[in-house]
Scaffold this motif. Sequence first.
Motif, short mmCIF file in Angstrom:
data_model
loop_
_atom_site.label_atom_id
_atom_site.label_comp_id
_atom_site.label_asym_id
_atom_site.label_seq_id
_atom_site.Cartn_x
_atom_site.Cartn_y
_atom_site.Cartn_z
N ILE A 1 102.31 8.26 -80.80
CA ILE A 1 102.79 7.47 -79.30
C ILE A 1 102.76 8.69 -78.40
CG2 ILE A 1 104.77 6.21 -77.96
CD1 ILE A 1 105.53 5.01 -80.87
N LEU A 2 103.23 9.53 -78.55
CA LEU A 2 103.43 10.91 -77.59
C LEU A 2 101.85 11.51 -77.37
CD1 LEU A 2 106.68 12.76 -78.56
CD2 LEU A 2 106.26 11.31 -76.71
N GLY A 3 101.04 11.31 -78.54
CA GLY A 3 99.72 11.77 -78.30
C GLY A 3 98.94 10.96 -77.53
N THR A 4 98.90 9.74 -77.70
CA THR A 4 98.18 8.65 -76.82
C THR A 4 98.66 8.80 -75.26
OG1 THR A 4 98.26 7.03 -78.40
CG2 THR A 4 97.97 6.41 -76.36
N VAL A 5 99.87 9.01 -74.82
CA VAL A 5 100.34 9.37 -73.66
C VAL A 5 99.61 10.85 -73.22
CG1 VAL A 5 102.34 9.89 -72.33
CG2 VAL A 5 102.56 8.45 -73.86
N SER A 6 99.57 11.81 -73.95
CA SER A 6 98.74 12.86 -73.43
C SER A 6 97.45 12.78 -73.24
CB SER A 6 99.05 14.20 -74.52
OG SER A 6 98.36 13.76 -75.65
N TYR A 7 96.75 12.01 -74.10
CA TYR A 7 95.50 11.81 -73.83
C TYR A 7 94.96 10.95 -72.33
CZ TYR A 7 94.74 11.95 -78.75
OH TYR A 7 94.49 12.51 -80.05
N TYR A 8 95.81 10.22 -71.95
CA TYR A 8 95.88 9.48 -70.80
C TYR A 8 96.24 10.30 -69.54
CZ TYR A 8 94.20 5.14 -72.76
OH TYR A 8 93.59 4.13 -73.31
N ILE A 9 97.16 11.23 -69.83
CA ILE A 9 97.61 12.08 -68.63
C ILE A 9 96.33 13.04 -68.43
CG2 ILE A 9 99.20 14.11 -68.32
CD1 ILE A 9 101.18 12.70 -69.72
N LEU A 10 95.89 13.70 -69.51
CA LEU A 10 94.81 14.80 -69.30
C LEU A 10 93.78 14.37 -70.20
CD1 LEU A 10 95.06 17.41 -67.48
CD2 LEU A 10 95.14 18.68 -69.45
N PRO A 11 92.67 13.69 -69.97
CA PRO A 11 91.66 13.38 -70.67
C PRO A 11 90.54 14.14 -70.68
CG PRO A 11 91.27 12.11 -68.48
CD PRO A 11 92.77 12.83 -68.49
N THR A 12 90.34 14.59 -72.07
CA THR A 12 89.15 15.59 -72.25
C THR A 12 88.22 14.94 -73.51
OG1 THR A 12 90.62 17.02 -73.78
CG2 THR A 12 90.61 17.47 -71.38
N VAL A 13 87.51 15.75 -73.91
CA VAL A 13 86.62 15.36 -75.16
C VAL A 13 86.87 16.64 -76.10
CG1 VAL A 13 84.93 13.86 -74.37
CG2 VAL A 13 84.22 16.01 -74.30
N GLY A 14 87.21 17.82 -75.89
CA GLY A 14 87.17 18.83 -76.52
C GLY A 14 85.81 19.98 -76.24
N PRO A 15 85.96 21.03 -76.79
CA PRO A 15 84.82 22.17 -76.59
C PRO A 15 83.60 21.73 -77.23
CG PRO A 15 86.66 23.14 -77.08
CD PRO A 15 87.17 21.99 -77.12
N ALA A 16 83.68 21.32 -78.57
CA ALA A 16 82.67 20.99 -79.11
C ALA A 16 81.65 19.83 -78.64
CB ALA A 16 82.89 20.68 -80.64
N PHE A 17 82.09 18.82 -77.99
CA PHE A 17 81.75 17.66 -77.31
C PHE A 17 81.37 17.96 -76.02
CE2 PHE A 17 84.29 16.07 -80.70
CZ PHE A 17 83.40 15.41 -81.45
N ALA A 18 82.06 18.91 -75.12
CA ALA A 18 81.78 19.27 -73.76
C ALA A 18 80.73 20.38 -73.81
CB ALA A 18 82.97 19.45 -73.44
N PHE A 19 80.60 21.24 -74.80
CA PHE A 19 79.76 22.16 -74.72
C PHE A 19 79.17 22.69 -76.07
CE2 PHE A 19 83.39 23.15 -71.99
CZ PHE A 19 83.15 22.93 -70.80
N PRO A 20 78.50 21.66 -76.61
CA PRO A 20 77.89 21.30 -78.12
C PRO A 20 77.02 22.76 -78.54
CG PRO A 20 76.84 20.01 -76.69
CD PRO A 20 77.86 20.39 -75.90
N THR A 21 76.39 23.40 -77.61
CA THR A 21 75.29 24.58 -77.98
C THR A 21 76.19 25.67 -78.54
OG1 THR A 21 75.30 25.28 -75.52
CG2 THR A 21 73.70 23.96 -76.52
N ARG A 22 77.41 25.83 -78.05
CA ARG A 22 78.34 27.02 -78.66
C ARG A 22 78.66 26.75 -80.07
NH1 ARG A 22 82.65 27.27 -75.07
NH2 ARG A 22 83.83 28.10 -76.79
N PHE A 23 78.56 25.68 -80.71
CA PHE A 23 79.06 25.49 -81.96
C PHE A 23 77.92 25.04 -83.14
CE2 PHE A 23 82.49 24.72 -79.03
CZ PHE A 23 83.43 25.57 -79.53
N GLU A 24 76.72 25.28 -82.62
CA GLU A 24 75.57 24.93 -83.46
C GLU A 24 75.71 25.83 -84.76
OE1 GLU A 24 72.31 25.34 -80.93
OE2 GLU A 24 72.25 23.26 -80.10
#
Length: 358
Positions: free
Chosen positions: A194-217
Amino acid sequence: MLRRNPYTFIGIVALGFAIIAVTFSVQLDIPMRDPEGFLGPAYVRLPLLAMLFFAAGIIPQAILRYGFKRVVWGVREVIRTDWTWARFGYIAAGLLAFYTSYVSYRNLKGYLPDLRPPSFDLELERLDHWLFFGNYPSDLLHSLLGTGIVAQVIAVIYVSYLMLIPITLGAYLVLNRDVSIGAWYATALSLNWILGTVSYYILPTVGPAFAFPTRFEIIDGTPASELQRSLFRAGRDVIENDQSSSIYGIAGFASLHVSVVFTACLFFEMTKIHPLLRATAWVYFVGTVLATVYFGWHYVSDDIAGLLIGVIAVYGGAWATGNTKRQKARAAAGHPDVDIPDVRPHGDDEAATAKVGA
């Protein structure tokens, strides 16, 4: 009044959370889905899971007390002497609260692209870069730990938690005669969703691997990277295909891997399980934290927020189920507002009375 039944609080909260998920589903015209449907429908999976936990709690006791040769008779005796319908009911309530919260969480997470598209990845990436003095923490871990066997080990740790956490919940629900302890753990775990869902909506992100994928190849070929690839394909399918049957599953802030595993570790400490099990849990927690950053699932700030959620979940669960020190002291003094139900068979009461009379 809420704490007279240890599941009242989380039952009400989980029901409200489910109503919110259903309301969003209707408004967005996106059907609610079972996130683990590949294992069979929930009405089959949940009772089966409960039966497995029940067997795991009863059969070893029957063997220990009566031996292998009399195990069938021993199972009947253990059920007759140790179990009541109320105890069965509390186990079902714990599993149902956990599952209702989890399904609602997964579906509300799936609505993020429509309601709160990711918009804070660049800021959190810059914060990581600043915190580590001009370096990215994932790059530092890749250099320090390498990309070989360590990557495989922490990848397995990362992807295994959704299997291990329900097992620990089942163990606490089945093996504890004090139903408030199982309720405490079920409540704490459910509050994470429940609290995790609230945090997703407060500060929506996808995370480094999805936002900057070339750094994790550099770390391709591990169970974690395969899971990332699967989530990316499913997420793209959801966004591009209105008729998709997939559930969108990408969100960064906060890290629920960290929050849930930290919740388990903190709960194990507070309930004082065997030291070896506690030490194992903390090692697992360290591996989970490393994996979140190493594979680019989360920013460091996501993990910090996950720790905070874990603390709130454990202490909130203690309050909701009458397990704070103050509540236990009041219960010991006979105060009615923390009267936890007794689920012992009636024979236990008679035996205790006889012992006092003697």
